[in-house]
Enzyme design. Structure first.
Site, PDB file in Angstrom:
ATOM      1  N   HIS A   1       0.828  -1.199   0.000  1.00  0.00           N
ATOM      2  CA  HIS A   1       0.000   0.000   0.000  1.00  0.00           C
ATOM      3  C   HIS A   1       0.873   1.264   0.000  1.00  0.00           C
ATOM      4  O   HIS A   1       0.604   2.207  -0.740  1.00  0.00           O
ATOM      5  CB  HIS A   1      -0.905   0.049   1.238  1.00  0.00           C
TER       6      HIS A   1
ATOM      7  N   LYS B   1     -14.970  -8.110   5.425  1.00  0.00           N
ATOM      8  CA  LYS B   1     -13.620  -8.665   5.394  1.00  0.00           C
ATOM      9  C   LYS B   1     -13.117  -9.058   6.781  1.00  0.00           C
ATOM     10  O   LYS B   1     -12.007  -9.540   6.927  1.00  0.00           O
ATOM     11  CB  LYS B   1     -12.632  -7.667   4.762  1.00  0.00           C
TER      12      LYS B   1
ATOM     13  N   ARG C   1      -1.622  -6.293  -8.133  1.00  0.00           N
ATOM     14  CA  ARG C   1      -0.507  -7.144  -7.748  1.00  0.00           C
ATOM     15  C   ARG C   1      -0.258  -8.232  -8.778  1.00  0.00           C
ATOM     16  O   ARG C   1       0.860  -8.562  -9.084  1.00  0.00           O
ATOM     17  CB  ARG C   1      -0.781  -7.803  -6.394  1.00  0.00           C
TER      18      ARG C   1
ATOM     19  N   SER D   1      -3.038  -7.784   2.721  1.00  0.00           N
ATOM     20  CA  SER D   1      -3.389  -7.640   4.137  1.00  0.00           C
ATOM     21  C   SER D   1      -3.863  -8.973   4.711  1.00  0.00           C
ATOM     22  O   SER D   1      -3.564  -9.303   5.855  1.00  0.00           O
ATOM     23  CB  SER D   1      -4.474  -6.577   4.311  1.00  0.00           C
TER      24      SER D   1
END
Length: 170
Positions: free
Chosen positions: A21, A45, A99, A137
């Site tokens: 990030h 999440k 990514r 994450s």
């Protein structure tokens, strides 16, 4: 003739914020006059940090980036439709990090939907650098939950806060 300020929005859950990030934020900061980082509620999440904690952590971790880039970087929570939040903060650009190829399908669809909702706001994709392409994450949380070393995946303060949170000390 007055130049229009280039404002971009970089949205995410940031639970926790990772070096990936930070890489995207650093690179986006070179492209705009003002960068707004939108911290999404996204309870689906299963965040380990509260919304307020995530906002505070992102603010602390991006302060050096803002200082180095010489631009305004603001961090705000949001729980609205992304395109509405972009309008609210005056953004004409939404920054998204990619990514891997697996990210592209979802991001491509989201960019198309956002364009249909507001064709004045562009989505810009920044590819993660090679050393950050595998960081997410979710993986960071999984590694930390089992006592693994996440220090190479997150900034120092985030490392400390994540370990403390998962030990029940935060």
């Amino acid at each position: 003739m007055k130049m229009v300020e280039r404002i971009a929005l970089y949205p995410g859950t940031f639970d926790p914020i990772t070096n990936g990030h930070i890489d995207i934020i650093t690179r986006a900061a070179r492209l705009v006059d003002k960068l707004v980082i939108g911290v999404a509620v996204n309870v689906g999440k299963g965040p380990i940090f509260s919304l307020e904690e995530r906002v505070e952590l992102v603010q602390a971790e991006v302060a050096p980036v803002a200082a180095k880039a010489g631009i305004t970087v603001e961090v705000h929570p949001f729980s609205t439709l992304l395109i509405d939040f972009a309008r609210d903060v005056g953004a004409k650009m939404i920054v998204r990090g990619l990514r891997a190829v697996s990210d592209f399908d979802y991001e491509f669809q989201m960019a198309g939907m956002n364009y249909r909702l507001d064709s004045e706001i562009e989505t810009v994709f920044l590819m993660a650098t090679e050393r950050h392409q595998f960081i997410s994450s979710r993986f960071v949380k999984d590694i930390a939950a089992f006592g693994g070393d996440i220090s190479s995946f997150v900034p120092q303060l985030t490392n400390e806060k994540t370990k403390a949170k998962l030990k029940g000390n935060a």
